[in-house]
Design a protein around this motif. Structure first.
Motif, short mmCIF file in Angstrom:
data_model
loop_
_atom_site.label_atom_id
_atom_site.label_comp_id
_atom_site.label_asym_id
_atom_site.label_seq_id
_atom_site.Cartn_x
_atom_site.Cartn_y
_atom_site.Cartn_z
N ASP A 197 0.79 -1.11 -0.14
CA ASP A 197 -0.23 0.09 -0.01
C ASP A 197 0.92 1.25 -0.22
OD1 ASP A 197 -2.35 1.82 0.35
OD2 ASP A 197 -2.39 1.46 2.32
N THR A 198 1.81 1.53 -0.85
CA THR A 198 2.69 2.52 -0.87
C THR A 198 2.10 3.69 -1.40
OG1 THR A 198 3.72 1.42 -2.98
CG2 THR A 198 4.81 1.22 -0.85
N HIS A 199 2.64 4.89 -0.79
CA HIS A 199 1.84 6.14 -1.43
C HIS A 199 3.08 7.28 -1.80
CE1 HIS A 199 -1.32 5.10 1.47
NE2 HIS A 199 -1.85 4.54 0.38
N ALA A 200 2.76 7.92 -2.84
CA ALA A 200 3.72 9.08 -3.14
C ALA A 200 3.38 10.39 -2.17
CB ALA A 200 3.85 9.45 -4.62
N ALA A 201 2.21 10.44 -1.75
CA ALA A 201 2.03 11.57 -0.71
C ALA A 201 0.68 11.48 -0.31
CB ALA A 201 1.86 12.88 -1.49
N GLN A 202 0.34 11.71 1.02
CA GLN A 202 -0.90 11.77 1.78
C GLN A 202 -0.96 12.84 2.79
OE1 GLN A 202 -2.22 7.89 3.78
NE2 GLN A 202 -2.08 9.28 5.44
N GLY A 203 -2.21 13.24 2.79
CA GLY A 203 -2.53 14.04 4.33
C GLY A 203 -2.70 13.20 5.23
N ASP A 204 -2.42 13.54 6.36
CA ASP A 204 -2.88 13.05 7.66
C ASP A 204 -4.27 13.04 7.75
OD1 ASP A 204 -0.35 12.56 8.86
OD2 ASP A 204 -0.26 14.33 10.03
N GLY A 205 -4.90 11.55 7.87
CA GLY A 205 -6.39 11.26 7.91
C GLY A 205 -6.62 10.52 6.56
N GLU A 206 -6.11 10.73 5.39
CA GLU A 206 -6.54 10.25 4.02
C GLU A 206 -7.85 10.18 3.96
OE1 GLU A 206 -5.03 6.45 1.51
OE2 GLU A 206 -5.65 5.95 3.60
N ILE A 207 -8.52 11.42 3.95
CA ILE A 207 -9.79 11.74 4.24
C ILE A 207 -10.60 11.13 3.13
CG2 ILE A 207 -9.54 13.73 5.54
CD1 ILE A 207 -10.21 15.48 2.97
N CYS A 208 -10.37 10.93 1.68
CA CYS A 208 -11.27 10.37 0.88
C CYS A 208 -11.08 8.90 0.85
CB CYS A 208 -11.19 11.18 -0.57
SG CYS A 208 -9.94 10.61 -1.51
N GLY A 209 -9.97 8.26 1.64
CA GLY A 209 -9.81 6.93 1.44
C GLY A 209 -8.80 6.54 0.63
N THR A 210 -8.26 7.48 -0.24
CA THR A 210 -6.84 7.38 -1.11
C THR A 210 -6.17 8.48 -0.81
OG1 THR A 210 -8.08 8.17 -2.98
CG2 THR A 210 -8.54 5.63 -2.51
N ALA A 211 -4.92 7.98 -1.16
CA ALA A 211 -3.89 9.00 -1.22
C ALA A 211 -3.32 9.37 -2.63
CB ALA A 211 -2.74 8.79 -0.45
N ILE A 212 -1.90 9.53 -2.97
CA ILE A 212 -1.50 9.34 -4.18
C ILE A 212 -0.95 7.84 -4.13
CG2 ILE A 212 0.16 9.96 -6.08
CD1 ILE A 212 0.24 12.80 -4.94
N GLU A 213 -1.70 6.88 -4.57
CA GLU A 213 -1.41 5.40 -4.70
C GLU A 213 -0.53 5.07 -5.79
OE1 GLU A 213 -2.87 3.58 -1.98
OE2 GLU A 213 -4.18 5.49 -1.68
#
Length: 319
Positions: A197-213
């Protein structure tokens, strides 16, 4: 290839869910450094040319694959696995770093407000990790990390990879990045560690359920702490954790009330409305963008009966 690595766990060596009956992909001694080749959270169902129609037909039985498991020699229940994050390397697609952010119906903090699928494809330089372009006016600073990382549970059977657990799992902690150290409780012989589940970026909370997957190669070093008896994971960072976002300050909205979840929802809804009003963005685009770079914070939790949750959106994205 990681020249300092003792082992490689290949992308084909992955699984869906935690199960202490899984056959280890590798058995290693404490002190080993391992390169994990991790899928994105869609397990390849989405790619650089995917459309919103592909989001609507995602197979949730193939969400959040984790690479492993790895058996750590000498690990026993009651011990702790100490994991040092040595580095992250994006897996290029067509010569570029790639990732996706989606609104998946039924998932996310404001799922009741955003019921239709939506998708953004990202492209970035995999070598420099310069901020990734958002439409024509914004760029999101990148900070690669792993969203799902954990050991097998003591309870037998297959356990969903979606929720976080006392032995780790889908914690989505942005600061589990290069240089950080994580300690995970061990509940079964060998720990049976997996990561993905690696991400390039994410905010704390990942509010919409996805980051930059984004698919990544992850390099980790493992050590064993005997008899640690940790109740839950803990971690340390090597220094400041928001330097990539702090330069221009923040726009901040708040939610106030007696329930933290309701206050968090109110703070995020307020920010979505603010971005729509000030940037002319569609609501779902503001929601997804905020998920990749905005931070939910508990600002006050002692002045009963109401608590304050704030949502910080970095101005560096637009300036």
């Amino acid at each position: 290839m990681c020249k300092a690595c003792n082992y490689t766990i290949h992308a084909a060596q992955h699984h869906f869910g935690w199960d202490n009956a899984l056959v280890p992909a590798e058995r290693v001694a404490p002190g080993s450094t391992i390169l994990f080749k991790c899928h994105d959270s869609s397990a390849g169902q989405l790619g650089p040319h995917s459309t919103v129609a592909d989001v609507a037909v995602l197979d949730f039985g193939k969400i959040n694959p984790v690479s492993g498991p790895v058996y750590i020699e000498g690990a026993e229940p009651g011990d702790a696995l100490k994991i040092t994050f040595e580095g992250f390397a994006p897996q290029p697609r067509e010569g570029r770093g790639w990732g996706w952010t989606a609104n998946i119906p039924g998932f996310g903090l404001l799922a009741d407000q955003f019921t239709d699928p939506a998708l953004i494809n990202w492209s970035f330089d995999p070598a420099t990790l310069t901020p990734a372009m958002w439409s024509k006016e914004g760029r999101v600073p990148l900070k690669p990390f792993t969203g799902t990382i954990g050991n097998a549970l003591a309870e037998p059977g297959l356990h969903s990879v979606v929720p976080p657990r006392r032995v780790g799992g889908n914690m989505d902690i942005r600061d589990l990045a290069t240089g950080s150290t994580l300690w995970l409780p061990v509940e079964v012989a060998g720990a049976l560690f997996s990561v993905g589940d690696t991400h390039a970026a994410q905010g704390d909370g990942e509010i919409c359920g996805t980051a930059i997957e984004s698919p990544m190669d992850v390099t980790l070093t493992f050590d064993l702490v005997k008899g640690a008896n940790l109740p839950r994971p803990r971690f340390e960072t090597p220094g400041p954790v928001t330097r990539h976002l702090d330069a221009k300050g923040y726009e901040v909205t708040t939610g106030i009330g007696p329930d933290l979840m309701s206050a968090a929802r109110d703070a995020v809804s307020y920010m979505v409305d603010h971005l729509c009003a000030t940037r002319g963005m569609a609501a779902v685009e503001a929601y997804m963008l905020a998920s990749t770079c905005g931070d939910l914070r508990i600002s006050e939790i002692v002045d009963m009966p109401n608590w304050v949750v704030s949502f910080y959106f970095p101005r560096a994205v637009f300036e």
